[in-house]
Design a protein around this motif. Structure first.
Motif, PDB file in Angstrom:
ATOM      1  N   SER A 193       0.822  -1.208   0.000  1.00 37.71           N
ATOM      2  CA  SER A 193       0.000   0.000   0.000  1.00 37.71           C
ATOM      3  C   SER A 193       0.858   1.261   0.000  1.00 37.71           C
ATOM      4  CB  SER A 193      -0.900   0.038   1.237  1.00 37.71           C
ATOM      5  OG  SER A 193      -1.846  -1.004   1.216  1.00 37.71           O
ATOM      6  N   VAL A 194       0.390   2.233  -0.750  1.00 40.90           N
ATOM      7  CA  VAL A 194       0.928   3.591  -0.703  1.00 40.90           C
ATOM      8  C   VAL A 194      -0.207   4.499  -0.270  1.00 40.90           C
ATOM      9  CG1 VAL A 194       1.805   5.513  -2.078  1.00 40.90           C
ATOM     10  CG2 VAL A 194       2.716   3.217  -2.420  1.00 40.90           C
ATOM     11  N   VAL A 195       0.011   5.253   0.806  1.00 41.62           N
ATOM     12  CA  VAL A 195      -1.039   6.103   1.373  1.00 41.62           C
ATOM     13  C   VAL A 195      -0.508   7.526   1.491  1.00 41.62           C
ATOM     14  CG1 VAL A 195      -2.627   6.468   3.300  1.00 41.62           C
ATOM     15  CG2 VAL A 195      -1.883   4.137   2.718  1.00 41.62           C
ATOM     16  N   VAL A 196      -1.299   8.468   1.049  1.00 39.91           N
ATOM     17  CA  VAL A 196      -0.964   9.876   1.238  1.00 39.91           C
ATOM     18  C   VAL A 196      -2.235  10.620   1.615  1.00 39.91           C
ATOM     19  CG1 VAL A 196      -1.147  10.290  -1.255  1.00 39.91           C
ATOM     20  CG2 VAL A 196       0.027  11.939   0.203  1.00 39.91           C
ATOM     21  N   GLU A 197      -2.171  11.385   2.705  1.00 38.11           N
ATOM     22  CA  GLU A 197      -3.300  12.207   3.149  1.00 38.11           C
ATOM     23  C   GLU A 197      -2.962  13.665   2.873  1.00 38.11           C
ATOM     24  OE1 GLU A 197      -5.921  13.156   7.180  1.00 38.11           O
ATOM     25  OE2 GLU A 197      -4.967  11.199   6.922  1.00 38.11           O
ATOM     26  N   VAL A 198      -3.887  14.354   2.185  1.00 42.46           N
ATOM     27  CA  VAL A 198      -3.619  15.675   1.632  1.00 42.46           C
ATOM     28  C   VAL A 198      -4.720  16.645   2.068  1.00 42.46           C
ATOM     29  CG1 VAL A 198      -3.230  16.938  -0.515  1.00 42.46           C
ATOM     30  CG2 VAL A 198      -2.654  14.520  -0.376  1.00 42.46           C
ATOM     31  N   PRO A 199      -4.372  17.864   2.469  1.00 45.47           N
ATOM     32  CA  PRO A 199      -5.413  18.868   2.728  1.00 45.47           C
ATOM     33  C   PRO A 199      -6.226  19.149   1.462  1.00 45.47           C
ATOM     34  CG  PRO A 199      -3.319  19.574   3.674  1.00 45.47           C
ATOM     35  CD  PRO A 199      -3.024  18.372   2.810  1.00 45.47           C
ATOM     36  N   LYS A 200      -7.522  19.279   1.629  1.00 41.58           N
ATOM     37  CA  LYS A 200      -8.371  19.598   0.475  1.00 41.58           C
ATOM     38  C   LYS A 200      -7.961  20.911  -0.180  1.00 41.58           C
ATOM     39  CE  LYS A 200     -12.444  17.215   2.336  1.00 41.58           C
ATOM     40  NZ  LYS A 200     -13.818  17.404   2.875  1.00 41.58           N
ATOM     41  N   SER A 201      -7.385  21.809   0.603  1.00 40.20           N
ATOM     42  CA  SER A 201      -6.971  23.098   0.064  1.00 40.20           C
ATOM     43  C   SER A 201      -5.908  22.962  -1.019  1.00 40.20           C
ATOM     44  CB  SER A 201      -6.435  23.995   1.193  1.00 40.20           C
ATOM     45  OG  SER A 201      -5.321  23.381   1.837  1.00 40.20           O
ATOM     46  N   MET A 202      -5.196  21.822  -1.024  1.00 42.81           N
ATOM     47  CA  MET A 202      -4.158  21.591  -2.029  1.00 42.81           C
ATOM     48  C   MET A 202      -4.711  21.013  -3.320  1.00 42.81           C
ATOM     49  SD  MET A 202      -0.956  19.978   0.057  1.00 42.81           S
ATOM     50  CE  MET A 202       0.015  20.924   1.231  1.00 42.81           C
ATOM     51  N   ILE A 203      -5.961  20.562  -3.299  1.00 40.15           N
ATOM     52  CA  ILE A 203      -6.510  19.890  -4.489  1.00 40.15           C
ATOM     53  C   ILE A 203      -7.880  20.458  -4.864  1.00 40.15           C
ATOM     54  CG2 ILE A 203      -5.223  17.751  -4.218  1.00 40.15           C
ATOM     55  CD1 ILE A 203      -7.688  16.556  -2.885  1.00 40.15           C
ATOM     56  N   GLY A 204      -7.995  21.750  -4.809  1.00 36.36           N
ATOM     57  CA  GLY A 204      -9.219  22.382  -5.287  1.00 36.36           C
ATOM     58  C   GLY A 204     -10.112  22.947  -4.211  1.00 36.36           C
ATOM     59  N   GLY A 205      -9.820  22.652  -2.951  1.00 35.50           N
ATOM     60  CA  GLY A 205     -10.554  23.275  -1.860  1.00 35.50           C
ATOM     61  C   GLY A 205     -11.719  22.479  -1.336  1.00 35.50           C
ATOM     62  N   SER A 206     -12.688  22.141  -2.179  1.00 32.10           N
ATOM     63  CA  SER A 206     -13.896  21.470  -1.696  1.00 32.10           C
ATOM     64  C   SER A 206     -13.677  19.983  -1.470  1.00 32.10           C
ATOM     65  CB  SER A 206     -15.044  21.658  -2.690  1.00 32.10           C
ATOM     66  OG  SER A 206     -14.782  20.936  -3.884  1.00 32.10           O
TER      67      SER A 206
END
Length: 219
Positions: A193-206
């Motif tokens: 498994s490869v897992v990455v958790e990203v703030p929504k603000s980095m990928i369009g906001g909503s």
């Protein structure tokens, strides 16, 4: 920007607004038994609702402790594509590539490429690295640039009555229903498994996105 030429090996188109699942599990003849075989891809809201977690699994049906053959391939790039404007074309990518026992992450960064080849964005301003968790170790995670990362073996919970599915497809079989409760058909097997958790603000906001994963092999 340093560029490494990568050619596509396989891809699962997966569709997500918060949650998406697609499965291959060695169904594709071109990648059966290979290190680029995608099993599942998930995207869902994190425990912190302002984040989205992406999980890409490869190399299914691994036996626990099979350290001899079960390892990430340094020639295979895992690329998460993110469409933020619903035109079915990726606007952002997150890339993961293993090197010497560590998984390196690049992005999310903007891309205009829709080709079946990619270059690793090694000068991307947002990136992270995590030690690859080995069998028997507690999960190792790393945090950088408000993102969290993991890479390593995980149990593959696949609750699907696969035997009954095949039986129903058999015209000589009278069975017509699946087992209830479901059966964890792949119990006792692992995936990488490869897992990455990203703030929504980095990928369009909503966080309302379409997303899919590809594996691409170095040319």
């Amino acid at each position: 920007m340093k560029k490494t030429k990568i050619l596509i090996a396989t891809a699962i188109v997966c569709i997500a607004t918060f949650v998406a699942i697609a499965a291959d599990h060695i169904d594709a003849p071109a990648v059966t038994g290979g290190t680029s075989d995608i099993t599942d891809f998930y995207a869902f809201s994190g425990e912190d609702n302002s984040n989205i977690a992406f999980v890409a699994n490869v190399q299914g049906l691994l036996l626990p402790g099979d350290t001899g053959s079960a390892s990430f391939d340094e020639n295979v790039l895992i690329e998460i594509n993110i469409d933020t404007d619903e035109d079915a074309v990726q606007d952002l990518v997150i890339q993961a590539i293993p090197r010497d026992g560590r998984m390196y992450f690049f992005g999310p960064y903007a891309t205009n490429s829709t080709d079946l080849s990619s270059s690793i964005g090694t000068t991307s301003s947002i990136q992270g690295v995590v030690d690859i968790t080995q069998y028997g170790e507690n999960a190792i995670t790393a945090t950088a640039n408000n993102m969290t990362f993991f890479a390593g073996p995980r149990d593959d919970p696949f609750f699907f009555d696969f035997d009954q599915f095949n039986s129903i497809l058999d015209p000589d079989n009278s069975a017509s229903s699946f087992n209830d409760p479901g059966i964890d058909k792949f119990a006792g097997t692992n995936v990488l498994s490869v897992v990455v958790e990203v703030p929504k603000s980095m990928i369009g906001g909503s966080g309302n996105i379409n997303t899919w994963v590809e594996t691409k092999r170095k040319q």
